[in-house]
Design a protein around this motif. Structure first.
Motif, short mmCIF file in Angstrom:
data_model
loop_
_atom_site.label_atom_id
_atom_site.label_comp_id
_atom_site.label_asym_id
_atom_site.label_seq_id
_atom_site.Cartn_x
_atom_site.Cartn_y
_atom_site.Cartn_z
N GLU A 152 12.35 -4.53 18.67
CA GLU A 152 12.79 -5.10 18.73
C GLU A 152 12.92 -5.68 17.18
OE1 GLU A 152 15.37 -9.04 20.01
OE2 GLU A 152 13.64 -9.00 19.87
N THR A 153 13.94 -5.67 16.14
CA THR A 153 13.58 -5.70 14.39
C THR A 153 14.37 -7.75 14.54
OG1 THR A 153 16.58 -5.22 14.51
CG2 THR A 153 14.84 -3.60 14.19
N ASN A 155 10.33 -14.48 22.96
CA ASN A 155 10.82 -14.42 21.34
C ASN A 155 9.58 -15.37 20.49
OD1 ASN A 155 13.46 -12.74 21.96
ND2 ASN A 155 11.88 -12.06 20.84
N ALA A 159 20.12 -12.19 15.85
CA ALA A 159 21.69 -11.76 16.08
C ALA A 159 22.32 -12.46 17.09
CB ALA A 159 21.45 -10.36 17.31
N GLU A 178 15.89 -8.59 12.20
CA GLU A 178 17.42 -9.15 12.19
C GLU A 178 17.80 -8.91 13.66
OE1 GLU A 178 20.56 -9.90 10.32
OE2 GLU A 178 18.72 -9.73 9.14
N GLY A 179 17.69 -7.99 14.98
CA GLY A 179 17.62 -8.65 15.52
C GLY A 179 17.67 -9.83 16.90
N PRO A 187 9.06 -10.19 17.60
CA PRO A 187 9.89 -9.53 17.57
C PRO A 187 9.71 -8.57 19.39
CG PRO A 187 9.98 -8.93 15.98
CD PRO A 187 8.56 -10.34 15.88
N ARG A 245 12.59 1.84 25.18
CA ARG A 245 13.32 0.40 24.48
C ARG A 245 12.81 0.92 23.14
NH1 ARG A 245 14.41 -4.90 26.55
NH2 ARG A 245 14.17 -6.50 24.36
#
Ligand code: LLP
Length: 414
Positions: free
Chosen positions: A401-402, A377, A408, A404-405, A382, A398
């Motif tokens: 990725e967000t 990352n 996390a 937000e993710g 993402p 898959r």
């Protein structure tokens, strides 16, 4: 078989248009061909036909659950190097009894998880690891099945970062010290010896070092047999190279000849641990050109994929072919294909001849192995989505990725 082909100048993987994939799933996007995965697996089956064998896919090359599931369905075992990889294989439906566990730094927790699952074998890399495993197994009332990874000290003639079978490398037990360790293992209550293994390196284009390593291992197996230690399997590791540019990858018929000449008539099962050669050429990274910076002597094509998505060029100076998804005329100037990450080392390809047009798509080839699995990352980017195509069917394996993710699991302190 090449699942990548052009129709009316536009690139397709199997029957799926890459433009269409980029439109639906966005970029950067890893795309894999199921037919290519199957074909690569079958080529190992053909090379090993007639010998008792198990193909243990090296999960580190690409650990996506769907890819593991596909190999499990084809009958594969798995070579894992962490508790995380163990969990992935089990989640994907892989059989514990077909898992070999490699790596120099297995933790106690990882040993317990693997013993609980009932894996096929721990590939032991040091005296201390053997003692620890013995203690953990006894505490759990289990017997750990082990093979000792020997370091045969042969030069695999590959990039120094991915060469593992020389005595200056951290891997395995020097082959000359293996016999006393086997004796010690044979006397331990928590340990049962089942095999021997070696792995001399990755992206090997020459089969001679592999043949040499096998001969040294077989010599050891003979010595062990003479002291009453009989093995059920001989694991010769992975490492066969693929074609990225102009390499000549090992010919599977020649590989078969090496195996047949050494193993025909022997009772031990032959285990192989291929990673790259099963997935590398089955995958590509699809990326869109964001900007073209024109210079006096060279252009920079700034794409939306970066070193965090595909680290191999930055880390190993690795070459990946880069082709336009829609053929569009002659290149103007040589160009560097670079990502948005703030490092000069962030490049996907240097000095390429590509006609650069903003908004167009490029396919970075041979990216199925050590692409997504080494992604990060960095720069808070993402991670990309992954898609598996099977003829005209598309599976999103898959999600992208967000933002937000990305955060996390992190906590503010005020
Ligand atoms: N078995 C063991 C014990 C290994 O360490 C490896 C790879 C394999 C099997 C699978 O090797 P393969 O068939 O994929 O060559 N990140 C590097 C490659 C690192 C390989 C590490 N070990 C790259 O991108 O080139």
């Amino acid at each position: 078989m090449n699942p990548l082909h052009r129709m009316d100048g536009r690139l397709f993987l199997e029957e799926v248009s890459l433009e269409e994939l980029a439109r639906v799933y966005g970029t950067p996007l890893y795309v894999y061909s199921q037919a290519a995965l199957t074909e690569a697996f079958d080529s190992y089956e053909r090379a090993l036909a007639g010998l008792p064998h198990l193909i243990c896919y090296a999960v580190k090359a690409n650990g996506n659950l769907a890819i593991l599931q596909h190999f499990a369905r084809l009958g594969a075992g798995f070579d894992i190097v962490s508790g995380g990889e163990l969990a992935r294989v089990l989640r994907a439906g892989g059989q514990a009894a077909k898992i070999v566990f490699s790596g120099v730094g297995k933790t106690e927790a990882e040993m317990r998880a693997a013993l609980d699952a009932g894996i096929r074998c721990f590939n032991i890399e040091s005296e201390s690891e053997l003692s620890r495993l013995n203690r953990v197994a006894k505490e759990m009332g289990r017997i750990a099945l082990v093979s000792i990874r020997v370091n045969p000290d042969v030069d695999p003639k590959t990039h120094p970062y991915i060469s593992t079978g020389l005595k200056q490398n951290k891997f395995g037990i020097p082959i000359g010290r293996a016999q006393p360790l086997y004796r010690q293992a044979a006397s331990m209550d928590g340990i049962e010896i089942v095999g021997v293994d070696c792995h001399i390196g990755s992206q090997l284009t020459d089969l001679a070092p592999i043949a040499d390593a096998i001969d040294r291992v077989l010599d050891l197996v003979g010595k062990l047999s003479s002291i009453g230690i009989r093995l059920k399997h001989i694991d010769i590791g992975g490492g066969l190279g693929i074609r990225y540019r102009d390499e000549t990858p090992p010919d599977m018929t020649d590989f078969r000849s090496i195996l047949i000449s050494r193993f025909r008539g022997r009772s031990e099962e032959v285990i192989v641990e291929p990673g790259r050669s099963l997935v590398g050429n089955a995958g590509l990274l699809l990326t869109r050109i964001e900007y073209v910076k024109r210079g006096d002597t060279k252009n920079f094509i700034v794409v939306d994929a970066a070193m965090n998505d595909l680290m191999r060029p930055s880390l190993y100076d690795a070459f990946h072919d880069i082709v336009p998804v829609c053929q569009s005329g002659e290149p103007d100037l040589p160009c560097d294909v670079v990502g948005p990450v703030c490092e000069t080392g962030d490049f996907i390809g240097l000095n390429r001849a590509i006609r650069a047009r903003e908004g167009e798509l490029l396919a970075v080839l041979s990216a199925g192995a050590y692409g997504m699995s080494m992604s990060s990352n960095y720069n808070s980017r993402p991670r990309s989505a992954e898609v598996l195509v099977n003829k005209n069917k598309i599976h999103l394996i898959r999600e992208r990725e967000t933002i937000e993710g990305l955060m996390a699991g992190e906590r503010l302190v005020y």
